[in-house]
Every structure is written in C-alpha cells, then in structure tokens.
Design an enzyme around this catalytic site. Structure first.
Site, PDB file in Angstrom:
ATOM      1  N   ASP A 528       0.866  -1.171   0.000  1.00 57.83           N
ATOM      2  CA  ASP A 528       0.000   0.000   0.000  1.00 57.83           C
ATOM      3  C   ASP A 528       0.905   1.223   0.000  1.00 57.83           C
ATOM      4  O   ASP A 528       2.102   1.118   0.298  1.00 57.83           O
ATOM      5  CB  ASP A 528      -0.898  -0.019   1.238  1.00 57.83           C
ATOM      6  CG  ASP A 528      -1.775   1.219   1.331  1.00 57.83           C
ATOM      7  OD1 ASP A 528      -2.401   1.570   0.327  1.00 57.83           O
ATOM      8  OD2 ASP A 528      -1.795   1.833   2.410  1.00 57.83           O
ATOM      9  N   ASP A 717      -1.418  -0.607   5.666  1.00 62.60           N
ATOM     10  CA  ASP A 717      -1.649   0.199   6.857  1.00 62.60           C
ATOM     11  C   ASP A 717      -2.990   0.887   6.698  1.00 62.60           C
ATOM     12  O   ASP A 717      -3.260   1.474   5.657  1.00 62.60           O
ATOM     13  CB  ASP A 717      -0.544   1.250   7.005  1.00 62.60           C
ATOM     14  CG  ASP A 717      -0.802   2.186   8.164  1.00 62.60           C
ATOM     15  OD1 ASP A 717      -0.465   1.838   9.294  1.00 62.60           O
ATOM     16  OD2 ASP A 717      -1.349   3.282   7.915  1.00 62.60           O
TER      17      ASP A 717
END
Length: 823
Positions: A528, A717
């Site tokens: 990510d 996250d």
C-alpha cells in the site's frame, strides 16, 4: 469428591485453613502461593490465601453465588497437584464463569496452561485426544510456551470436558494465568535439573567400576571382585532408573494407556530392557551387564531435554517479559492540579481521565497523554527499537513503555486492560496457536516412525536370537536406544520458536503459523502507499476555494469531518481549531471519503466522484502534479480542494531494492490518484503501480495474481487494507496502523518501520534453512545409525551417546536463530 458428614465439617475446614496458613498453599486449588502476593477471598468470615487472580476470581464467584458448601463439605484440598481432575475446575461450567470464554461471534475460546509436556510427541498426543471431543472445533498446543488454545461450540462442549480429555492422556490443564503458569514452569525446570544431577552422579560412580573392566584384559580381574563391582554398579544405578528416569516411564505408560506410541515408549523400553537384563546377569553371575550404558543414556537424554527446555523457555521469554511489563501499582494524583501529592493504588483501579505521576525508571501503567514534563521513553519492549524517544507535553505514550529520564504527569486515556501493551499481548497469545504445513508433515512422520522402529527392533531380536543368541539382547537394546524420533520431532518446532522469538525482539510479531514458511517462497511483494511506503502524515500544501466560503471556514468543516477518522489523511487537518463545531450522522465510505451533517447541513469530503454525488459537476481547475487532492462539498455546491503532499519513508528504497535483488516482483497498489501512485513507484523503482483502487479492486488484483500461481505478500496500513490483508498468502500490518488492519494481518511490524520487514524475510530464509538442515540430519542419522546398531556395530552405550547427541545437535542448530542480526 466424597462428602463428609456434618460432624466432620468443622474439623475439615479447620484442617484446610491450618494447612493454608502453615504451608502457604492456595485455599482453592492447593498450589503454593507465590512469595510477595496478596490475593485472598473471605470464606466463612476468614481471609483465605489464593495463589493467583484466577483462583481468587473463581473462589469469589463461588462465595457470591452462595456455593460455599463446596468448601465446607470437601474432604481435603483440591487435588490439583495429583493425578485427578480437580473438582473445583468443573465449576468453570457454571454459567457465570463459563461466560468469560464466550466470543462475540459465537462459540467459546480459551487459553489453557498444560503441565507435564516433555517433547513434541506430547503435543501430538494431546491434540489427537482433543480431536475426539464432541463440539471442540479447534485445538492447538504450543510446545514452546506450553499453552493450549481451544475453541468449542458451547451447545455441545463444556470447559470441564476439555480439561477431562487432557487429563485422560496423563496431563493437567487449567485456565491460563501468567503468574501461576510461570511458577509451574520454574518448578518443572528445577525438577528436571535435579533428575539430571542425580543421573550424572550415578553415571560417574558406575563408570568408576566399569572403566577398569574395559581397560583390563579378560581374566585380569578376579571373579569375586568382578561380581562385587557388578553389585555395586547395580545399587548405584537404582537412583538413575527409579528417580531420574521416571518421566520416561510415566510418558510411556501415558502413551500406552492412550493407545499410541510416543517418543517415550522406545526410550523406556531400552532403559528397562538394559536394566532388567543387567540385573538378571548379576543375579546368575553370567553374561554382560550394561549399568554404565543405562546411567549414561539417562544422563545424556535428560541433558538433551534440559537443553530443549532452555530453548523453549527462551522462545517464550519475550512474551513473559511483556506479561510482566505493566506495573502492579501506579501513583495517582487524585485532585490534580490542586493537590499534587501522589497516592499509590493498584494499576487495575485506574480509570479513564485519571492523572498519574510516572517517575524516572518506572513503567507507564496505561496509555495516556503527557500533561507536564519532557522526558525520554524506552519503547524497546513494544517496538523493538532500542533508542529512547523524546516525548513532550501533548504526546501520547503507550502503557508498558519505560520512563527513562524525568518525571512526567500523565492523563490516562485507556484502562490497563485496554492498553497498547495489553492488546499486543493478546496478539502474541494468538501467535503459535497453529502449525505450518512443514511441522504437520514432520509430526505425521514421527507418529509412524516409533511403530516402525518397535517392529524393526523385534525383527532384529528374532534374527540375532537365531544367528547368535548371546548378542540378541544388547543389539535389540542398541536399536531401541540409537533411534532418534525426538530429533525428528524437534527439528521444526525448535527452529520456528527460535525464529519467532528473535523477530519479536526485532519488532516483528508473527501471529499466524504459516508466515515464515510462506514468506520464504513469496514471488510478489505488494505494498500500500499511504502510511506504508510514505510517512502517512500528509501535510496541507494548498487550499483552492470554489465558492464564497473563506479558507478558515472550509478548513474547520474539513477538520470536523475528519476528526473521527483513523486514515492518515486526517492528520493533515489535526492542527485546525474547530471552534466548537461538531458533526453528526458521520458515515465512513471505505476508499472514497466521509459524509456528515454540521448544523443540519450535509457535507462530504473525499475523492471528487464521491463529493460530486451531492455537489454536482466539478468546476474546472488545474491539477497539481505529485499532490493528493481531496475535495469538500455540500448540497449542490463545491467548497474547496485540498492539495496534500506526503514524503517517502526512510529506508523504503533499500527494502524495495532488497526484494528486487531476490528476484521478487514489487507492486504498489493505492487508492490515491494514478499519477501520484506512479510517481512514488518511479521514485522507488518498483516494477508495477496501480492507483485509484478501491478495497475490492485491491483484493481482486491479489486474487488474480494468486490464480496465476503467485505467492503474494501484502504490506498495508489502515482500515482500507483489511480486506486485501485477509486474502494475501502472507500479510503484514504496520504497528502504527489501524487496529482493524492489524487484527486481519498474519504479522505486525511493531516499530512501524519497513526495515523490520527485511528482518522478517532474512529470518524466514534462515529458519527454513535450519529446518531443512535439522530434518536432513535427523533423517540421515537414523538411516545410518539404526542399520549399524542392527548389525551389531554399536554397543548400547554408544547408541545412547549417539541418540542424545543427535537431539542436542538439532536444538543447538535451532538456537543459532536466536542471534539477532539486522539485514
């Protein structure tokens, strides 16, 4: 338990009370009360000592529910330290106590301490018996921590059914309590050392009589003296056989009662056969004796088990340190700031909003915010980062951190049981609750290995009985002794335990059992962007207004909407003063934005398409390259565009380079605009980048890679990553990320830094290498040693030496993984 007459009640209670007072044993369960503890429950107007909070809670529940007849009518203290299931533990079936195990999603779950585990075979035996308990849906026993994780259907199974099943195969189980569990581990360690010490003394004394026989030519010792030396050796062997070797005999009996062949069966048979044969030869004054081999074998085998126990304790050491990290007491400032006199109270009594004083060298009792004082904080236990961090007024501190330099005043934000450390301990307790495939394969091989060995030893004895009867007995003993199923069973769990403990010290919490095995063979690493490769703390670079609203007002509305968000973008508005505004009817739409009402008016903040649903067509504007753009709008009106920028995390480049050097494909997936995503990927020289992706699209992308045969590691996250973390072959969440993402990840990078991910890969490679080495050694050893023993090339004492050395070598090789090396 039997019930005595009314006339005997007074004497029974009195005797139990006196026993508790005189020997400092728990009035409830009969175990010793740890020194310095103060748990007690008032039973029949007498304060009775308890050994742990668990017994205290059970006893208090018994009293509260008017069940004190249990204590009045029992004939003796509960037999929690003998070979019966304590009747007191059946009280966990009482609804008030059983409720503590219930899960919100249905069913029940518990962690139990198991006493009496000797090796990996014990794990296999217990799990095999539990698999037959109706209603038990999952059971995993961690050999390193000696803790059993169980899940069951409350409609078909009760806690006492599980405890009874464990008891039936010769072990004791009870609900886990850190203090009581630690006390039992220390007790078992002392007991094992005593047995090892006695075996060593016996071996040395017996060898004093055996060595002259080996060094003297045949006929060099008079028959009377030789017989005297045999009788002396027999007497000196008795302590080793009837004290030191008891665990092997008990284990073998337990296995046979359970109709299984564990690792203790060939060991016990070998010891018994050699000892009985030697005793018979001594009685008739004819034939060979093997007292030296018996004592040496017991000593060496206990030595290897002591080494194994040390390895297991080291593997559980990090968890034990964390479980004891939160302090028992705290300094409460009751009327702060008017009264600054500290009052010591139990940390468990702290409430949200309490103000406490944390002195230098003390541990922070719960999560909180600094009100006064600047200091350095040691977070090594929580994150693996050894360098203290500077903290000042307004900064948050996690419970379990150590105050290094100066006193601080802290306002408690979370209860001790809800603190960061408590949540971390719960995650750690989930770790090791399953087995990777490689460990399951090793267990299956070890299970049939013992059966095959006993059949082979019998065949060898029959052959030698026909070929040379005088050698049949010692050769059969050598075959039983030389084989090493223990090394085969220890090869995988010892390496996994050492590697996971090493990673925990480095700030990587491995939760699921397959992480190291799968990470080692990963082909694709998917990241990510926001908060993972970038700092995750975007800064507002520019605000572009579309309507008549002024910039301060637009910022206030944006800050109010973002106030409850866990997404890193919300940080960009955290500095804005909201002037008493508050939002209602807040709705978080994953991957798109936030909607809420302020003073009766609906607002949206997020991606342009999301805001356009209420504000209409987006006015023409010039996009800023390299910026994350989010929009603010209301009913039929566009208000503002906020341009945010984020920096690359320190160390991200070196981590990406290390994966590419291994031949793995590195991919970036992000919900941010494609141009921003591509810019980050280009900067880091990543192989592939995709922007503007919703959570479902990220999940579909990973699943498509898996369908093509890829083994995918996902690093994320934030709450938008929870779905894709679930479907990846291995997933890592950053410790600074949202709790929802961490709960779905297979591992957590506690430090929040990407360098820990590289440490995990290095440890996975080393762990798999050590496992292959251990399995190869155990296999080659048995392939060479068993035929050699069967052909009469090894005497019993040589067989014992080889078997013990093989187990020790496997454990020592695994312990190399404890060495903490940064990649």
């Amino acid at each position: 338990m039997s019930i005595v007459s009314t006339a005997g009640i007074a004497s029974t209670v009195s005797a139990a009370s006196n026993a508790s007072a005189q020997s400092s044993v728990c009035f409830h369960c009969g175990l010793s009360v740890p020194t310095g503890t103060h748990w007690s429950v008032q039973i029949d107007d007498i304060d009775q000592p308890m050994c742990c909070p668990g017994c205290q809670a059970v006893a208090q529940t018994i009293v509260d529910n008017n069940l004190t007849d249990y204590y009045r009518t029992r004939q003796s203290l509960p037999e929690s330290v003998v070979d019966t299931v304590p009747a007191a533990l059946k009280l966990y079936d009482v609804p008030e106590l059983a409720a503590q195990f219930n899960r919100a999603e249905g069913g029940a779950e518990a962690i139990l301490s198991v006493e009496g585990i000797r090796c990996a075979a014990c794990v296999w035996l217990i799990e095999r018996r539990l698999a037959r308990v109706p209603g038990l849906t999952d059971a995993n026993l961690n050999v390193a921590t000696e803790k059993l994780h169980v899940c069951w259907d409350t409609a078909q199974c009760q806690p006492s059914d599980i405890l009874q099943a464990v008891h039936e195969v010769g072990y004791k189980a009870y609900p886990f309590d850190p203090i009581q569990h630690g006390e039992l581990l220390r007790k078992n360690s002392r007991q094992l050392f005593k047995r090892w010490f006695v075996a060593g003394l016996s071996m040395m004394q017996v060898m004093m009589y055996a060595v002259p026989v080996y060094l003297t030519d045949e006929g060099g010792i008079e028959p009377e003296m030789a017989q005297l030396m045999r009788w002396a050796s027999l007497l000196l062997t008795l302590p080793a056989v009837f004290y030191s070797a008891i665990p092997f005999f008990k284990g073998a009996i337990t296995d046979l009662r359970a109709r299984s062949l564990g690792m203790d069966v060939p060991v016990a048979l070998g010891i018994a056969a050699a000892f009985i044969g030697s005793c018979y030869a001594t009685l008739i004054d004819q034939g060979e004796v093997y007292f030296d081999s018996v004592t040496m074998f017991i000593f060496l085998l206990l030595g290897s088990r002591t080494l194994e126990l040390i390895a297991r304790r080291r593997a559980a050491a990090s968890l034990e340190r964390m479980q004891h990290a939160l302090p028992d007491a705290a300094w409460l400032l009751k009327d702060f700031p008017a009264d600054r006199r500290p009052m010591q109270i139990a940390a468990a009594q702290l409430s949200v909003g309490d103000v406490v004083l944390v002195k230098p060298g003390e541990t922070v009792p719960a999560d909180g915010v600094i009100l006064e004082g600047d200091t350095a904080i040691d977070l090594s236990l929580l994150t693996g980062e050894s360098k203290p961090q500077q903290k000042q007024v307004g900064d948050s501190i996690s419970g379990g951190a150590v105050n290094v330099s100066a006193p601080i005043t802290l306002r408690i934000d979370k209860l001790a049981k809800d603190s960061t450390l408590a949540a971390l301990i719960r995650l750690i307790e989930r770790a090791g609750q399953g087995k990777p495939k490689i460990a399951q394969r090793a267990d299956r091989v070890a299970a049939w290995f013992v059966s095959a060995l006993l059949l082979f030893a019998s065949a060898v004895w029959l052959f030698w009985q026909w070929h040379d009867a005088s050698r049949a007995w010692p050769i059969a003993i050598a075959v039983l002794v030389v084989s090493c199923p223990c090394a085969l069973s220890l090869a995988t769990p010892s390496a996994l335990a050492a590697a996971t403990n090493r990673l925990l010290r480095q700030g990587v919490l491995v939760i699921q059992p397959h992480v190291l095995e799968t990470l080692h063979r990963a082909t694709h690493i998917v990241f990510d962007k926001t908060g993972t490769l970038t700092e995750g703390r975007p800064v507002l670079r520019q605000a572009t207004l579309f309507g008549t609203m002024r910039e301060p007002e637009a910022l206030q509305i944006a800050a109010v909407l973002e106030a409850g968000s866990a997404h890193p973008i919300a940080h960009a508005f955290s500095h804005v003063t909201t002037s008493g505004l508050h939002a209602t009817a807040i709705a978080f739409v994953q991957g798109q934005g936030i909607e809420g009402q302020i003073e009766g008016k609906t607002y949206r903040i997020g991606h342009a398409k999301f805001v356009a649903a209420v504000a209409g067509d987006l006015p023409s504007h010039v996009a800023l390259e390299g910026m994350t753009e989010i929009y603010l709008g209301t009913e039929r009106e566009w208000l503002a565009r906020f341009s945010l920028a984020d920096g690359i995390k320190h160390g991200a480049q070196s981590v990406i380079d290390s994966f590419k050097a291994r031949g793995q494909r590195v991919i970036l997936l992000s919900g941010d605009a494609t141009d921003i995503t591509q810019q980050v990927a280009t900067t880091l020289a990543m192989d592939e980048a995709h922007g503007g992706m919703l959570p479902q699209q990220k999940m579909a992308f990973v699943q498509n890679l898996q369908q093509q045969g890829a083994t995918v590691v996902m690093v994320g996250d934030g709450i938008n990553d929870a779905a894709v973390l679930r479907v990846a072959n291995v997933s890592f969440a950053l410790g600074s990320g949202a709790a929802l993402a961490q709960s779905h990840a297979d591992a957590v990078l506690l430090s929040g830094g990407l360098s820990s991910l590289r440490d995990a890969v290095t440890a996975a490679d080393a762990c798999m290498r050590v496992i292959r080495q251990n399995l190869a050694w155990a296999t080659l050893y048995n392939l060479a040693a068993i035929p050699a023993a069967a052909m009469g090339m090894l005497s019993p004492w040589m067989a014992g030496l080889g078997m013990s050395a093989s187990s020790a070598l496997v454990v020592l090789n695994a312990l190399r993984l404890q060495r903490q090396r940064r990649a």
